[in-house]
Write an enzyme that holds these catalytic residues in place. Structure first.
Site, PDB file in Angstrom:
ATOM      1  CE1 TYR A 151      -3.426  -2.548  -0.006  1.00  0.00           C
ATOM      2  CE2 TYR A 151      -3.727  -2.929   2.317  1.00  0.00           C
ATOM      3  CZ  TYR A 151      -4.089  -3.109   1.537  1.00  0.00           C
ATOM      4  OH  TYR A 151      -4.692  -3.988   1.331  1.00  0.00           O
ATOM      5  CG  ASP A 239      -5.353  -3.914  12.430  1.00  0.00           C
ATOM      6  OD1 ASP A 239      -4.285  -4.916  12.941  1.00  0.00           O
ATOM      7  OD2 ASP A 239      -4.002  -3.381  12.353  1.00  0.00           O
ATOM      8  CG  HIS A 258      -0.728 -16.875   1.499  1.00  0.00           C
ATOM      9  ND1 HIS A 258      -1.414 -16.956  -0.239  1.00  0.00           N
ATOM     10  CD2 HIS A 258      -1.203 -15.235   1.861  1.00  0.00           C
ATOM     11  CE1 HIS A 258      -2.061 -15.376  -0.279  1.00  0.00           C
ATOM     12  NE2 HIS A 258      -2.425 -15.034   0.271  1.00  0.00           N
ATOM     13  CG  ASP A 259      -0.644 -11.865   2.808  1.00  0.00           C
ATOM     14  OD1 ASP A 259       0.046 -12.756   1.446  1.00  0.00           O
ATOM     15  OD2 ASP A 259      -1.353 -11.562   2.896  1.00  0.00           O
ATOM     16  CD  GLN A 309       3.659  -9.168  -2.852  1.00  0.00           C
ATOM     17  OE1 GLN A 309       3.246 -10.798  -3.814  1.00  0.00           O
ATOM     18  NE2 GLN A 309       2.795  -8.650  -3.187  1.00  0.00           N
TER      19      GLN A 309
END
Length: 348
Positions: A151, A239, A258-259, A309
């Site tokens: 972001y 959040d 998965h992050d 990533q």
């Protein structure tokens, strides 16, 4: 690999050469999307010459002709001779998935792959050697906060949200109908981004309320750019790691776990478990690896992308089941959709 390659492949490596050139095919499709080729052909309603396409798109005739010919070669476009001139038109598949104006367009997904994922994969060797994401080498941003990178600007946020929107327009229905979720009357999609998956939930279960919880900037962008006139979903700022999670019967984590590293995943699942009433549940949506490590190749590629990533990786069902059990959930059910993403349902 040796088990599956035929004797003819040993004589001449057709399949290996196809793999070697795979990135070129991707770039052809990416470039055509960025140039607006598919949109132009869809709007024209008739075959166009390379000269006319080049003129309309402000490109060279030679370059456009070569690009269009490759797209014909990979069966994305069609070509015919009209009065001695090669004229090009889109296939139904191109019109449905590659033109920006289509209801099932993957255009935003392609732009994100081209402009964000492709540069990251240029640093794959470094990712494998170092065992960490390549956001710093690629974008000059600290690797510690992955979503600060994702972001990093309004433009980048819109690209990522467009990617997620395309993903759930394509796969959302199969995911939300993988299990009968009608018993869950209040659903919260944690990290629901543009709201595309939440809309599929709302369509499939109209008697249930569906809320999207995401970071304030994401929710504000979703309201501004992705809201639909007849929306029945609710957007809520929050959040889920550091703030409160609203009460619900079912929590959805779609392409979230998965992050992150496993410890952080378990921490989140424990927090969700504490919010659940008995009989409530959590729906995980991820690309599930096979237990024998032999595929699916797309999930294996996604896992490699998580290395370059993010902090996380893709897992087989047993790994998610262990995390869910450790967090207190039981009755874990797995559904493989046979497409890009699969579903796991667990109950408190």
């Amino acid at each position: 690999m040796a088990e599956h390659l035929s004797q003819s492949e040993l004589d001449y490596p057709f399949k290996l050469l196809e793999y070697f050139n795979g990135f070129r095919v991707s770039k052809v499709i990416f470039s055509a999307c960025e140039l607006g080729v598919f949109d132009l052909l869809l709007l024209s309603q008739k075959p166009l010459s390379a000269e006319l396409v080049a003129q309309e798109l402000g490109a060279s005739v030679d370059g456009i002709e070569r690009l269009l010919d490759v797209l014909v070669g990979v069966d994305i476009l069609e070509v015919e001779q009209i009065d001695g001139t090669a004229c090009y038109s889109s296939t139904d598949v191109a019109n449905l998935y590659l033109a920006k104006g289509s209801a099932k367009s993957l255009h935003d997904m392609i732009i994100y792959q081209s402009q964000t994922i492709y540069p990251l994969w240029n640093n794959m060797v470094h990712a494998v050697r170092e065992g960490k994401n390549q956001n710093e080498k690629t974008f000059g941003i600290s690797p510690e906060d992955i979503f600060q990178t994702i972001y990093r600007s309004e433009e980048e946020m819109l690209k990522f949200m467009g990617l997620m929107n395309s993903t759930w327009i394509l796969d959302g229905h199969d995911i939300v109908t993988a299990f009968n979720l009608s018993c869950f009357k209040a659903m919260v999609d944690l990290g629901g981004c543009s709201g595309a998956l939440a809309r599929e939930l709302s369509k499939a279960y109209p008697s249930s309320s569906v809320t999207v919880l995401d970071l304030p900037t994401v929710i504000q962008t979703a309201r501004q750019h992705f809201s639909e006139q007849d929306d029945t979903i609710v957007f809520q700022e929050g959040d889920f790691f550091d703030g409160d999670i609203p009460p619900a019967d079912l929590y959805i984590l779609a392409r979230i776990l998965h992050d992150w590293k496993e410890e952080k995943c378990v921490q989140l699942l424990k927090k969700i478990h504490a919010c659940c009433q008995p009989g409530g549940g959590v729906l995980l949506v991820e690309a599930l690896l096979f237990e024998n490590r032999r595929g699916p190749v797309m999930a294996q590629i996604f896992s490699l992308n998580m290395l370059v990533q993010t902090e996380g990786k893709e897992h087989p069902p047993s790994q998610y089941s262990n995390m869910l059990s450790f967090a207190g959930f039981h009755n874990v059910q797995v559904c493989r959709t046979g497409k890009s993403y699969d579903a796991i349902l667990a109950i408190k």
